[in-house]
Design a protein around this motif. Structure first.
Motif, PDB file in Angstrom:
ATOM      1  N   ALA A  51       1.399  -0.838   0.241  1.00  0.00           N
ATOM      2  CA  ALA A  51      -0.242  -0.084   0.114  1.00  0.00           C
ATOM      3  C   ALA A  51       0.525   1.281   0.436  1.00  0.00           C
ATOM      4  CB  ALA A  51      -0.961  -0.193   1.376  1.00  0.00           C
ATOM      5  N   ARG A  52       2.132   1.245   0.438  1.00  0.00           N
ATOM      6  CA  ARG A  52       3.156   2.103   0.535  1.00  0.00           C
ATOM      7  C   ARG A  52       3.646   2.889  -0.519  1.00  0.00           C
ATOM      8  NH1 ARG A  52       1.791   6.197   5.060  1.00  0.00           N
ATOM      9  NH2 ARG A  52       1.940   5.217   6.597  1.00  0.00           N
ATOM     10  N   THR A  53       4.357   1.367  -1.244  1.00  0.00           N
ATOM     11  CA  THR A  53       5.003   1.635  -2.492  1.00  0.00           C
ATOM     12  C   THR A  53       3.904   2.196  -3.975  1.00  0.00           C
ATOM     13  OG1 THR A  53       3.927  -0.803  -3.311  1.00  0.00           O
ATOM     14  CG2 THR A  53       6.580   0.196  -1.883  1.00  0.00           C
ATOM     15  N   ASP A  54       2.901   1.464  -3.388  1.00  0.00           N
ATOM     16  CA  ASP A  54       1.704   2.147  -4.788  1.00  0.00           C
ATOM     17  C   ASP A  54       0.980   3.114  -3.618  1.00  0.00           C
ATOM     18  OD1 ASP A  54       1.476  -0.230  -5.775  1.00  0.00           O
ATOM     19  OD2 ASP A  54      -0.447  -0.717  -4.305  1.00  0.00           O
ATOM     20  N   ARG A  58       1.821   6.882  -6.755  1.00  0.00           N
ATOM     21  CA  ARG A  58       1.176   7.531  -6.515  1.00  0.00           C
ATOM     22  C   ARG A  58       1.214   9.262  -7.426  1.00  0.00           C
ATOM     23  NH1 ARG A  58      -2.120   4.571  -3.985  1.00  0.00           N
ATOM     24  NH2 ARG A  58      -2.371   5.949  -2.380  1.00  0.00           N
ATOM     25  N   TYR A  59       1.955   9.325  -5.813  1.00  0.00           N
ATOM     26  CA  TYR A  59       2.374  10.821  -5.322  1.00  0.00           C
ATOM     27  C   TYR A  59       3.489  11.120  -6.502  1.00  0.00           C
ATOM     28  CZ  TYR A  59       1.620  11.019  -0.714  1.00  0.00           C
ATOM     29  OH  TYR A  59       0.629  11.179   0.458  1.00  0.00           O
ATOM     30  N   LEU A  60       3.863  10.198  -6.913  1.00  0.00           N
ATOM     31  CA  LEU A  60       4.786  10.624  -8.525  1.00  0.00           C
ATOM     32  C   LEU A  60       4.191  11.001  -9.760  1.00  0.00           C
ATOM     33  CD1 LEU A  60       8.426   8.644  -7.193  1.00  0.00           C
ATOM     34  CD2 LEU A  60       7.774  11.124  -6.513  1.00  0.00           C
ATOM     35  N   THR A  61       3.299  10.257 -10.124  1.00  0.00           N
ATOM     36  CA  THR A  61       2.300   9.995 -10.999  1.00  0.00           C
ATOM     37  C   THR A  61       1.636  11.395 -10.974  1.00  0.00           C
ATOM     38  OG1 THR A  61       1.387   8.638 -10.546  1.00  0.00           O
ATOM     39  CG2 THR A  61       3.629   7.650 -11.672  1.00  0.00           C
ATOM     40  N   GLU A  62       0.392  11.345  -9.912  1.00  0.00           N
ATOM     41  CA  GLU A  62      -0.915  12.023 -10.079  1.00  0.00           C
ATOM     42  C   GLU A  62      -0.319  13.658  -9.354  1.00  0.00           C
ATOM     43  OE1 GLU A  62      -3.523   9.876  -7.841  1.00  0.00           O
ATOM     44  OE2 GLU A  62      -3.399   7.976  -9.743  1.00  0.00           O
ATOM     45  N   ASN A  63       0.568  13.427  -8.989  1.00  0.00           N
ATOM     46  CA  ASN A  63       0.988  15.214  -7.925  1.00  0.00           C
ATOM     47  C   ASN A  63       2.208  15.694  -8.824  1.00  0.00           C
ATOM     48  OD1 ASN A  63      -1.167  14.862  -5.640  1.00  0.00           O
ATOM     49  ND2 ASN A  63       0.047  12.919  -6.131  1.00  0.00           N
ATOM     50  N   LEU A  64       2.123  16.945  -8.116  1.00  0.00           N
ATOM     51  CA  LEU A  64       3.566  17.511  -8.339  1.00  0.00           C
ATOM     52  C   LEU A  64       5.049  17.450  -7.623  1.00  0.00           C
ATOM     53  CD1 LEU A  64       1.986  21.269  -8.255  1.00  0.00           C
ATOM     54  CD2 LEU A  64       2.782  19.326 -10.561  1.00  0.00           C
ATOM     55  N   PRO A  65       5.611  16.351  -7.497  1.00  0.00           N
ATOM     56  CA  PRO A  65       6.498  16.611  -6.905  1.00  0.00           C
ATOM     57  C   PRO A  65       8.480  16.270  -7.262  1.00  0.00           C
ATOM     58  CG  PRO A  65       6.404  14.006  -8.856  1.00  0.00           C
ATOM     59  CD  PRO A  65       5.664  15.413  -8.933  1.00  0.00           C
ATOM     60  N   TYR A  66       8.811  17.275  -6.265  1.00  0.00           N
ATOM     61  CA  TYR A  66      10.085  17.842  -6.423  1.00  0.00           C
ATOM     62  C   TYR A  66      11.100  17.099  -5.657  1.00  0.00           C
ATOM     63  CZ  TYR A  66       7.241  21.303  -8.354  1.00  0.00           C
ATOM     64  OH  TYR A  66       6.306  22.152  -9.411  1.00  0.00           O
ATOM     65  N   ILE A  67      12.658  16.599  -6.088  1.00  0.00           N
ATOM     66  CA  ILE A  67      13.290  16.457  -5.427  1.00  0.00           C
ATOM     67  C   ILE A  67      14.478  16.881  -5.459  1.00  0.00           C
ATOM     68  CG2 ILE A  67      15.283  13.829  -6.521  1.00  0.00           C
ATOM     69  CD1 ILE A  67      12.025  13.201  -5.819  1.00  0.00           C
ATOM     70  N   ALA A  68      15.565  17.065  -4.134  1.00  0.00           N
ATOM     71  CA  ALA A  68      16.595  17.728  -3.847  1.00  0.00           C
ATOM     72  C   ALA A  68      17.611  16.734  -4.179  1.00  0.00           C
ATOM     73  CB  ALA A  68      16.556  18.061  -2.865  1.00  0.00           C
ATOM     74  N   GLU A  69      18.152  17.502  -4.813  1.00  0.00           N
ATOM     75  CA  GLU A  69      20.086  16.292  -5.231  1.00  0.00           C
ATOM     76  C   GLU A  69      21.233  16.954  -4.311  1.00  0.00           C
ATOM     77  OE1 GLU A  69      19.768  15.926  -9.666  1.00  0.00           O
ATOM     78  OE2 GLU A  69      18.744  14.620  -9.764  1.00  0.00           O
TER      79      GLU A  69
END
Length: 176
Positions: A51-54, A58-69
């Motif tokens: 459920a957490r991996t799903d 969803r967060y990474l496909t349906e929302n606005l994700p940002y990654i700090a590198e």
């Protein structure tokens, strides 16, 4: 849009970042558990919970994700949405908003103020979208340390809630 400040690069995330975000979440669970916090996110790594991996997918496909590198390595993640999770016991705002769904730092990068950088980015993204309200909810247990973190970043507590026995706090920030 990429944003590079102080050697930290913030970029849009996507589905390909799921393994890195799960690693960040797993490291956070281990760190919290080592400090005696088994209530916030439990004791089982996110990567071992379908459920957490799903949810991360969803967060990474349906929302606005940002990654700090940091030096090209994914080190922290922020996910913005247009409102709270509809399954959460939180009322949507009566105006347009941006909502922080996830903020997590890989513990290997702790102390670099990546959460602060991502929250500043969230404020900028909210402003760019012409939206004036940025909200977040968080775990309110453990002496309120997480609530205090958001308050230090300009958020004001607005309402509390319970998700089962999990105490939560909603916080808001006006973006001008």
């Amino acid at each position: 849009m990429d944003d590079t400040t102080g050697g930290v690069r913030i970029r849009r995330g996507g589905p390909g970042d799921a393994p890195a975000v799960l690693d960040m979440l797993d490291s956070a669970v281990v760190w919290m558990n080592a400090r005696g916090n088994t209530e916030q996110w439990g004791t089982t790594p996110f990567s071992e919970q379908p459920a957490r991996t799903d949810q991360v997918d969803r967060y990474l496909t349906e929302n606005l994700p940002y990654i700090a590198e940091v030096d090209g390595a994914p080190a922290a993640a922020l996910v913005l949405d247009s409102g709270p999770d509809p399954r959460a016991p939180i009322a949507p705002a009566d105006e347009p908003e941006r909502y922080v769904r996830l903020l997590v730092t890989d513990r290997r990068f702790a102390g670099r103020k990546l959460g602060s950088a991502l929250l500043a980015h969230a404020v900028d993204e909210t402003r760019r979208a012409g939206v004036r309200l940025l909200r977040v909810d968080c775990w309110a247990g453990g002496g309120g340390e997480l609530v205090a973190f958001y308050e230090r970043h300009g958020f004001t507590p607005t309402e509390t809630f319970l998700a089962g026995s999990w105490p939560g706090q909603v916080l808001a920030q006006r973006v001008g």
